[in-house]
Design an enzyme around this catalytic site. Structure first.
Site, PDB file in Angstrom:
ATOM      1  CE  LYS A   1      -1.839   2.924   2.795  1.00  0.00           C
ATOM      2  NZ  LYS A   1      -1.887   4.091   1.816  1.00  0.00           N
TER       3      LYS A   1
ATOM      4  CD  GLU B   1      13.065   0.420   9.283  1.00  0.00           C
ATOM      5  OE1 GLU B   1      13.656   1.517  10.024  1.00  0.00           O
ATOM      6  OE2 GLU B   1      13.552  -0.722   9.223  1.00  0.00           O
TER       7      GLU B   1
ATOM      8  CB  CYS C   1      12.885   8.851   8.724  1.00  0.00           C
ATOM      9  SG  CYS C   1      13.965   7.950   7.555  1.00  0.00           S
TER      10      CYS C   1
ATOM     11  CD  GLU D   1       9.725  12.548  11.901  1.00  0.00           C
ATOM     12  OE1 GLU D   1       8.687  11.956  12.168  1.00  0.00           O
ATOM     13  OE2 GLU D   1      10.703  11.844  11.537  1.00  0.00           O
TER      14      GLU D   1
HETATM   15  P1  NAD Z   1       2.037   8.193   7.989  1.00  0.00           P
HETATM   16  O1  NAD Z   1       2.425   7.224   9.044  1.00  0.00           O
HETATM   17  O2  NAD Z   1       0.978   9.185   8.159  1.00  0.00           O
HETATM   18  O3  NAD Z   1       1.667   7.238   6.585  1.00  0.00           O
HETATM   19  C1  NAD Z   1       2.549   6.290   6.342  1.00  0.00           C
HETATM   20  C2  NAD Z   1       1.588   5.191   5.587  1.00  0.00           C
HETATM   21  O4  NAD Z   1       0.641   4.566   6.509  1.00  0.00           O
HETATM   22  C3  NAD Z   1       0.821   5.666   4.261  1.00  0.00           C
HETATM   23  O5  NAD Z   1       0.498   4.928   3.400  1.00  0.00           O
HETATM   24  C4  NAD Z   1      -0.588   6.024   5.057  1.00  0.00           C
HETATM   25  O6  NAD Z   1      -1.723   6.017   3.880  1.00  0.00           O
HETATM   26  C5  NAD Z   1      -0.787   4.791   6.048  1.00  0.00           C
HETATM   27  N1  NAD Z   1      -1.590   4.827   6.889  1.00  0.00           N
HETATM   28  C6  NAD Z   1      -2.393   6.119   7.421  1.00  0.00           C
HETATM   29  N2  NAD Z   1      -3.085   5.552   8.512  1.00  0.00           N
HETATM   30  C7  NAD Z   1      -3.123   4.213   8.657  1.00  0.00           C
HETATM   31  C8  NAD Z   1      -3.792   3.427   9.498  1.00  0.00           C
HETATM   32  N3  NAD Z   1      -4.400   3.716  10.422  1.00  0.00           N
HETATM   33  N4  NAD Z   1      -3.357   2.206   9.597  1.00  0.00           N
HETATM   34  C9  NAD Z   1      -2.551   1.692   8.510  1.00  0.00           C
HETATM   35  N5  NAD Z   1      -1.882   2.463   7.688  1.00  0.00           N
HETATM   36  C10 NAD Z   1      -2.304   3.851   7.673  1.00  0.00           C
HETATM   37  O7  NAD Z   1       3.351   8.599   7.553  1.00  0.00           O
HETATM   38  P2  NAD Z   1       3.764   9.801   6.280  1.00  0.00           P
HETATM   39  O8  NAD Z   1       3.407  11.173   6.769  1.00  0.00           O
HETATM   40  O9  NAD Z   1       3.437   9.196   5.106  1.00  0.00           O
HETATM   41  O10 NAD Z   1       5.352   9.689   6.426  1.00  0.00           O
HETATM   42  C11 NAD Z   1       6.182  10.394   7.199  1.00  0.00           C
HETATM   43  C12 NAD Z   1       6.627   9.844   8.533  1.00  0.00           C
HETATM   44  O11 NAD Z   1       7.416   8.552   7.967  1.00  0.00           O
HETATM   45  C13 NAD Z   1       7.786  10.484   9.170  1.00  0.00           C
HETATM   46  O12 NAD Z   1       7.614  10.200  10.739  1.00  0.00           O
HETATM   47  C14 NAD Z   1       9.022   9.782   8.837  1.00  0.00           C
HETATM   48  O13 NAD Z   1      10.061   9.857  10.039  1.00  0.00           O
HETATM   49  C15 NAD Z   1       8.543   8.415   8.761  1.00  0.00           C
HETATM   50  N6  NAD Z   1       9.546   7.776   7.727  1.00  0.00           N
HETATM   51  C16 NAD Z   1      10.602   6.784   8.653  1.00  0.00           C
HETATM   52  C17 NAD Z   1      11.426   6.183   7.552  1.00  0.00           C
HETATM   53  C18 NAD Z   1      12.317   5.148   8.253  1.00  0.00           C
HETATM   54  O14 NAD Z   1      13.127   4.374   7.684  1.00  0.00           O
HETATM   55  N7  NAD Z   1      12.464   5.096   9.632  1.00  0.00           N
HETATM   56  C19 NAD Z   1      11.580   6.300   6.072  1.00  0.00           C
HETATM   57  C20 NAD Z   1      10.821   7.096   5.658  1.00  0.00           C
HETATM   58  C21 NAD Z   1       9.699   8.093   6.643  1.00  0.00           C
END
Ligand code: NAD
Length: 476
Positions: free
Chosen positions: A174, A248, A282, A379
């Site tokens: 997804k 992650e 991140c 963050e």
């Molecule tokens: P997010 O958590 O809002 O969304 C991530 C994914 O989860 C999206 O596909 C979203 O549609 C889905 N999602 C949303 N609500 C959900 C639910 N209730 N159940 C299951 N899935 C759901 O994050 P974002 O805004 O897309 O990304 C930014 C975040 O990602 C930051 O906190 C960043 O640090 C983190 N990140 C971490 C890494 C790493 O390797 N540690 C890498 C990239 C980004």
């Protein structure tokens, strides 16, 4: 309106209720739309992956490696289209979009090599006890759900997809609703390569679709990259079914600059660590710890370097930094500028949204930020750097470790013995010494503390999709 869900080897239209707009952040305008997958379509995708599993896990490691090399080659053949789409949908400068594509290609090639080495890992185990033999057998975990964010869509998905397929797992991916077109490429490549139907399924959607996937009882494992708040919901769903999960999550990483550094070089590293991908990493090194002896020389140069960054539309200008990728992210970063004003922080550069179309903000530097400031501890996920001074090595380590996150850190020092010592003392998953954001597919990715559970990349990334079985036989 694009047809954008890849289920059981077929492209289908979304039957969910959410309409997803795909935006150009430099203009703040949509350029495509799609309907989200319904919960029933998520069910169909999981069922297709389940049905494809028995045959896929019987394929030889070299057959799977051939598919993975096919993915790498096909990504390369789509270079210009993929680079342009990242510039348009993510707002990435061209050179960063190219790095992302090369990273994804390297990941597929690397896991092709590791897949080929898998048979040798199924081997006899020497036993001290007489009368028995034992052998190890590595088996795919099964059907895996992969949920990813928008900041490095091609890369984050490749880091999960390549090892999962190499291990013999089948997949439901997804992508983020902010960048849903990028991963369609993986479905198109699966079509081109004749990947068996159901081995890779892609469902697009927002939280509802993600929750339907993460809570699905047809999965054997879930791997999630994203925010801590959603990560904890995903972990709750996994715990209800006692299912393994890789997380992650976020970061608030330190860059520690000792006073024996070359000032110009240090400024370059600091700027890269907060401005690449407009700070939406991140691993952004958003907490600068600078030693007293170099701070007065460094901070004015840093201010000038941030103010001189060329910020603009990557599709029409030569830029160092593009816009933030979504309006939601732009509003979030702007809310931190307001908090900084309320907290009375001293702003040396930026601190505001740009007065132009699109979701642009200025590269920003706050100095002498109190350790309990929200800007120091949370963050932000934008080009917002906070700085504090330190006197001793011990103080630098203590301040760097004083965070609920533990993803990465950068250490800058001409004294390599000290740099290595500090690296060993930092409570994070990856430390860069005198370099910035250098991620190699052979080294691990993942964090300690609130930054997640598990590791991606390297052999650890593959292990996450393998289950260890032993067969012990009595010789008597
Ligand atoms: P997010 O958590 O809002 O969304 C991530 C994914 O989860 C999206 O596909 C979203 O549609 C889905 N999602 C949303 N609500 C959900 C639910 N209730 N159940 C299951 N899935 C759901 O994050 P974002 O805004 O897309 O990304 C930014 C975040 O990602 C930051 O906190 C960043 O640090 C983190 N990140 C971490 C890494 C790493 O390797 N540690 C890498 C990239 C980004």
């Amino acid at each position: 309106m694009t047809t954008s869900h890849y289920i059981a080897g077929r492209w289908v239209e979304g039957q969910g209720s959410d309409c997803i707009s795909v935006n150009d952040p430099a203009m703040g305008l949509p350029f495509a739309e799609l309907m989200a997958a319904s919960v029933a379509q998520v069910d169909q995708a999981v069922a297709a992956a389940r049905e494809a599993l028995p045959a896929w896990k019987q394929t030889s490691a070299s057959q799977r490696a051939a598919y993975l090399r096919g993915f790498a080659e096909q990504l390369g053949q789509r270079r210009e289209a993929l680079v342009t789409l990242q510039m348009r949908n993510n707002g990435k400068p061209r050179h960063e979009a190219e790095i992302d594509l090369d990273d994804a290609i390297a990941t597929f090639n690397y896991y092709a090599d590791l897949a080929e080495q898998l048979p040798q890992k199924n081997c006899d185990v020497p036993l001290a006890a007489p009368g028995f033999t034992a052998r190890t057998r590595l088996e795919p975990v099964g059907v895996v759900g992969l949920i990813v964010p928008w900041n490095f869509p091609l890369v984050t998905s490749a880091w999960k997809l390549a090892p999962a397929l190499a291990a013999g797992c089948t997949v439901v991916l997804k992508p983020s609703e902010v960048t849903p077109l990028m991963e369609q490429t993986y479905g198109q490549i699966a079509d081109t390569l004749g990947l068996p139907a159901g081995v890779l399924n892609i469902v697009n959607g927002k939280a509802e679709t993600g929750a339907a996937l993460s809570g699905h009882n047809g999965l054997d494992k879930l791997s999630f990259t994203g925010s801590n708040s959603v990560g904890s919901q995903v972990m709750r769903s996994a715990s209800a079914q006692c299912r393994p999960v890789t997380l992650e999550l976020g970061g608030k990483s330190a860059i520690v600059v000792f006073d024996d550094c070359d000032v110009e070089q240090a400024v370059e590293w600091i700027v890269a660590g907060i401005s690449w991908n407009a700070g939406q990493m991140c691993s952004a090194t958003s907490r600068l710890l600078v030693q007293d002896g170099i701070a007065d020389a460094l901070l004015p140069r840093l201010q000038a370097a941030l103010e001189n960054l060329r910020v603009g539309n990557p599709l029409s200008e030569e830029v160092d930094m593009g816009p933030l990728t979504s309006q939601a992210q732009w509003l979030k970063v702007a809310s931190y500028f307001a908090t900084a004003r309320e907290e009375g922080l001293q702003c040396l550069a930026g601190g505001k949204a740009l007065d132009r179309d699109g979701w642009f903000v200025s590269p920003t530097l706050y100095v002498d930020v109190p350790a309990d400031s929200r800007l120091w501890t949370e963050e932000i996920f934008g080009p917002v750097l906070c700085a504090r001074r330190f006197a001793t090595e011990a103080q630098a380590i203590a301040e760097a470790n004083d965070s609920r996150f533990g993803l990465v850190a950068t250490v800058c020092s001409a004294d390599l013995e000290r740099a290595e010592r500090v690296a060993d003392a930092l409570e994070v998953g990856h430390v860069w010494i005198n370099s910035v954001q250098a991620v190699f597919v052979e080294t691990s990715w993942g964090g300690t503390k609130g930054s997640g559970i598990g590791r991606e990349l390297g052999p650890w990334g593959l292990s996450g999709y393998l289950s260890v079985k032993h067969v012990t036989r009595c010789l008597g």
